[in-house]
Design an enzyme around this catalytic site. Structure first.
Site, short mmCIF file in Angstrom:
data_model
loop_
_atom_site.label_atom_id
_atom_site.label_comp_id
_atom_site.label_asym_id
_atom_site.label_seq_id
_atom_site.Cartn_x
_atom_site.Cartn_y
_atom_site.Cartn_z
N HIS A 91 0.83 -1.22 0.00
CA HIS A 91 0.00 0.00 0.00
C HIS A 91 0.86 1.27 0.00
CE1 HIS A 91 -3.89 -2.04 0.88
NE2 HIS A 91 -3.11 -2.92 1.47
N ASN A 164 -10.38 -2.73 2.44
CA ASN A 164 -10.06 -2.74 1.01
C ASN A 164 -11.33 -2.47 0.20
OD1 ASN A 164 -7.33 -3.30 1.18
ND2 ASN A 164 -7.56 -5.50 0.92
N HIS A 355 -3.95 1.29 12.00
CA HIS A 355 -3.73 0.04 12.72
C HIS A 355 -5.08 -0.57 13.06
CE1 HIS A 355 -2.47 -3.02 15.34
NE2 HIS A 355 -2.21 -2.34 16.44
N TYR A 378 0.74 -4.02 12.25
CA TYR A 378 0.67 -2.59 11.92
C TYR A 378 1.53 -1.74 12.84
CZ TYR A 378 -2.71 -3.77 8.38
OH TYR A 378 -3.29 -4.31 7.27
FE1 HDE Z 1 -2.57 -4.71 5.53
N1 HDE Z 1 -0.75 -3.93 5.98
N2 HDE Z 1 -1.92 -6.53 6.06
N3 HDE Z 1 -4.29 -5.56 4.88
N4 HDE Z 1 -3.18 -2.94 4.88
C1 HDE Z 1 -0.38 -2.65 5.81
O1 HDE Z 1 0.75 -1.36 7.41
C2 HDE Z 1 -0.81 -6.77 6.79
C3 HDE Z 1 -4.64 -6.87 4.96
C4 HDE Z 1 -4.43 -2.63 4.46
O2 HDE Z 1 -3.22 3.59 4.00
C5 HDE Z 1 0.96 -2.35 6.44
O3 HDE Z 1 1.09 0.84 7.72
C6 HDE Z 1 -0.74 -8.16 7.15
C7 HDE Z 1 -6.04 -7.05 4.70
C8 HDE Z 1 -4.48 -1.24 4.07
O4 HDE Z 1 -1.57 3.41 5.43
C9 HDE Z 1 1.35 -3.68 7.07
C10 HDE Z 1 -1.85 -8.74 6.59
C11 HDE Z 1 -6.51 -5.79 4.46
C12 HDE Z 1 -3.22 -0.74 4.31
C13 HDE Z 1 0.18 -4.56 6.70
C14 HDE Z 1 -2.58 -7.72 5.91
C15 HDE Z 1 -5.41 -4.88 4.57
C16 HDE Z 1 -2.44 -1.82 4.82
C17 HDE Z 1 1.95 -1.73 5.50
C18 HDE Z 1 -2.23 -10.21 6.63
C19 HDE Z 1 -7.94 -5.38 4.09
C20 HDE Z 1 -2.73 0.66 4.04
C21 HDE Z 1 2.05 -0.29 5.89
C22 HDE Z 1 -2.46 -10.68 7.94
C23 HDE Z 1 -8.90 -5.68 5.10
C24 HDE Z 1 -3.00 1.57 5.20
C25 HDE Z 1 1.26 -0.16 7.08
C26 HDE Z 1 -2.56 2.98 4.85
C27 HDE Z 1 -1.10 -1.70 5.21
C28 HDE Z 1 0.13 -5.83 7.11
C29 HDE Z 1 -3.76 -7.99 5.18
C30 HDE Z 1 -5.59 -3.47 4.36
C31 HDE Z 1 2.69 -4.26 6.66
C32 HDE Z 1 0.35 -8.82 7.94
C33 HDE Z 1 -6.82 -8.37 4.73
C34 HDE Z 1 -5.69 -0.49 3.52
O5 HDE Z 1 1.44 -3.60 8.46
#
Ligand code: HDE
Length: 712
Positions: A91, A164, A355, A378
């Site tokens: 993202h 999402n 987060h 997060y």
């Molecule tokens: Fe994320 N995801 N994600 N994700 N995600 C990040 O956090 C993660 C997942 C989502 O505009 C990271 O600050 C794991 C699902 C959005 O700043 C990180 C898993 C969904 C955003 C991270 C998922 C999301 C992130 C990277 C599997 C939809 C952007 C930078 C367990 C429900 C937020 C950050 C923004 C961002 C980890 C799966 C949505 C690495 C480990 C499912 C919208 O922490």
């Protein structure tokens, strides 16, 4: 920390749509004292020393060496050298905006969260939309999932709904996330491709991971190429938990429903935009807000009893499943309006730290194993990205309500904590700050006392075992047009996969289990032999969910639509005037475009200043095209290759086109067949009415076969 005004006091919040914007912004600025405006201020060093010369460094002689002593130059360049922070690992590319959330149907029966408890109550929000795969500088319009992250600054603390634009996910367990992300990111040896899943490692992984089948189908659908952020649905994906004042709990799925309807680009358009306007989505969001065409969504809830977690034929804890709206209707509880652009991209959008674990009393978690893993990830990622544990003190992240605890020190500490005791219990500082009894009497957060039992195991529940039924449901719920786009997308992506065995595996092991016909159609495009005996038989009576087809989610108005008006010398002044007025009255944006950016004379001999040229604002950046009549319209446009391409391309992308008066002759000249959206007419009013009706339909899908022969 000094006390801040309570953000739940509606009079302080971003005002109603009709309120004067600058007035409401001024009120917010009282809350957000960290905003800085240097207008009228002296240029200084970071220590406040006023700078006399910002043009020349300090030298030993006019032509001599620069002196180490130049603390002004060194401070400036040192700061510059450290300007970048690590981009988000996923993202990374995104855009944000401020706004407010307003309760329309209070849900104190379901949750004790104060920000959801009173009709009309407003809470400030910051929203960040993003793509997943590409780096910070990548294009907006690539085929990808979009992040839809909302930070609610509630009076009880920040609540982040980090969702999402698709309701399901690729994997069922967080431990698979690094594998999935490594597979979809550019390949490790050459860092290609940027912002695309059309490569071997992605398809290798997903073809070996049947649980991804449903989500991959969504990403091959038009949902993965939205026309604008304002036209996307949003989903919390996981089942969350709501807890009311009596301590009763329900499972819940969060939905954002766009007022602008759900509309997408066509693939050729998305690809071209990636080159001609890589900022297409962030520009659209920015411009709409500047124009006062505020994007808006309804917040909806699907509420389920925990006892029913397994009664729908799938597990509510499985993030690869959605709850069909026909089974559990969506209850609309509020609306969100985005009405203010950030002042500074880095300070706000880039430093925003969302987060999933930022919750307030009344909102809790389920045991979805993907959700549980996110609860770790997060904070961990912000520690690296924002350089330490004080990221909650960065203005965009700090709650608007007071916050106090005994956490101390670490890099970039902003608070200057008074007092002698930074531990609890203490008798030196009267034991402040103190715990608060749980909500609802006190408002302290207490986790739902969900009973737990079981052995410590690494197993996937059998209730997570069906990977295809909902993919089939999605496929069968699509219109013919949407199905064709899905077939095209799989065929395009897989044709970019170099290893033929991966293509074959995806078709035979995955698509064939979703729907034999889908598999056959893709197989045919790839030249793969599909033995019909190896494809499973499908139940012809498989159910459909009309709520999944975006054809059923059109807005019914033209608010925010962009219409190109092609000007030519001598064009009819009254037509251009009426057109502009009528479009703007309906909330659409009229863009006056001409062969060049220079003013031209209209039919009254008056100068008409275009907003841009045919080349600078190509047809892919607008939703529809209108060519007003005029004395030289035919002569001008038929000799102008860029103009002809403009019309052909808009026609190819199934957009409404209106050719008025003499301009109508262009239709025959370019081979544009009249249809529900390719309109010719001598009389302006009826032509405009038909044009607006076509614009409400968004695209003329019936033209799609015919448009394939257009080379543009
Ligand atoms: Fe994320 N995801 N994600 N994700 N995600 C990040 O956090 C993660 C997942 C989502 O505009 C990271 O600050 C794991 C699902 C959005 O700043 C990180 C898993 C969904 C955003 C991270 C998922 C999301 C992130 C990277 C599997 C939809 C952007 C930078 C367990 C429900 C937020 C950050 C923004 C961002 C980890 C799966 C949505 C690495 C480990 C499912 C919208 O922490």
């Amino acid at each position: 920390m000094s006390k801040q005004p309570n953000p739940a006091d509606n009079s302080q919040m971003a005002g109603s749509d009709t309120l004067d914007r600058s007035n409401s912004n001024a009120k917010l600025e009282q809350l957000e004292r960290f905003r800085e405006d240097a207008t009228g201020e002296a240029l200084t060093a970071n220590t406040g020393t006023r700078i006399a010369d910002n043009q020349n460094s300090l030298r030993g002689g006019e032509r001599g060496p620069t002196l180490m002593e130049d603390f002004i130059m060194r401070e400036k360049i040192t700061h510059f050298d450290h300007e970048r922070i690590p981009e988000r690992v996923v993202h990374a590319r995104g855009a944000g905006a401020h706004g407010y959330f307003e309760v329309t149907d209070p849900i104190s029966d379901l949750s004790c969260a104060a920000f959801l408890g009173e009709a009309g109550k407003r809470t400030p929000v910051f929203v960040r939309f993003s793509t997943v795969q590409g780096p910070r500088g990548s294009a907006d319009t690539v085929r990808d999932v979009r992040g839809f992250a909302v930070k609610f600054y509630t009076e009880e603390g920040n609540f982040d709904l980090v969702g999402n634009n698709m309701p399901v996910f690729f994997i069922q367990d967080a431990i698979k996330f690094p594998d999935f992300v490594h597979a979809v990111k550019p390949e490790p040896h050459n860092e290609i491709p940027t912002g695309a899943s059309a490569h071997d490692t992605f398809w290798d992984f997903v073809s070996l991971t049947p649980e991804s089948a449903h989500m991959v189908l969504w990403t091959m659908s038009d949902r993965a190429i939205p026309i604008a952020y304002r036209s996307m649905q949003g989903f919390g994906v996981h089942s969350f938990r709501l807890v009311n004042g009596e301590g009763q709990s329900k499972l819940v799925k969060f939905h954002w429903r766009p007022k602008a309807g759900v509309c997408s680009l066509v693939w050729d358009e998305a690809q071209k935009l990636a080159g001609k306007d890589p900022d297409f989505h962030r520009r659209g969001l920015w411009e709409d807000i500047e124009r006062g065409l505020y994007p808006e969504w309804e917040l909806g809830l699907q509420v389920m009893d925990e006892e029913d977690a397994l009664s729908f034929g799938f597990d509510l804890l499985d993030p690869t499943k959605l709850v069909p709206e026909e089974l559990v209707p969506v209850r609309v509880v509020g609306r969100m309006v985005l009405n203010r652009n950030p002042d500074n991209f880095f300070a706000e959008t880039e430093q925003a730290a969302f987060h999933i674990g930022h919750v307030v009393p009344g909102i809790d978690f389920s045991n979805d194993p993907l959700l549980q893993g996110r609860l770790f990830s997060y904070t961990d990622t912000q520690l690296l990205r924002l350089g330490g544990p004080n990221f909650n003190e960065i203005p965009i992240n700090r709650p608007l309500c007071p916050f106090h605890n005994n956490q101390r020190d670490a890099p970039h500490r902003q608070q200057i904590n008074r007092g002698r005791a930074s531990y609890e219990p203490n008798s030196i500082d009267g034991n402040w700050p103190r715990e608060t009894p749980p909500a609802p009497s006190g408002g302290g957060y207490s986790s739902y006392p969900e009973p737990l039992q079981g052995h410590k195991v690494r197993v996937r529940s059998a209730s997570f075992g069906d990977h295809f039924s909902q993919a089939t449901l999605f496929w069968r719920s699509m219109s013919e047009t949407e199905q064709q786009h899905i077939v095209d997308a799989y065929s395009f992506e897989l044709s970019k996969v170099e290893r033929l065995y991966i293509r074959e595996r995806q078709v035979k092991d995955i698509l064939a289990h979703i729907d034999p016909l889908l598999a056959l159609r893709v197989a045919e495009n790839l030249g793969i032999d599909l033995d019909s005996t190896s494809t499973p038989k499908m139940d012809d009576k498989a159910e459909v969910s009309p709520a999944l087809s975006q054809m059923n989610l059109l807005p019914g108005d033209i608010l925010g639509r962009r219409v190109a008006i092609l000007l030519t010398p001598g064009c009819k002044a009254d037509e251009v005037g009426s057109l502009k007025k009528m479009l703007e009255a309906a909330g659409a944006v009229a863009k006056l475009l001409a062969p060049s950016a220079a003013a031209l004379k209209d039919s009254d001999g008056q100068p008409m200043q275009p907003d841009g040229s045919f080349a600078s604002e190509p047809s892919i950046t607008v939703d529809a095209v209108f060519v007003p009549g005029g004395e030289y319209v035919l002569k001008t446009l038929q000799d102008d290759g860029v103009a002809k391409h403009y019309l052909l391309e808009a026609y190819k992308h199934l957009k409404p086109l209106a050719l008025s008066g003499d301009a109508a002759q262009l239709a025959a000249l370019l081979g544009l067949e009249e249809d529900d959206g390719m309109l010719c007419g001598d009389s302006f009013d009826p032509l405009y009415m038909r044009f607006e009706t076509a614009l409400k339909q968004h695209r003329i899908w019936a033209r799609e076969m015919r448009a394939k022969s257009i080379p543009a």
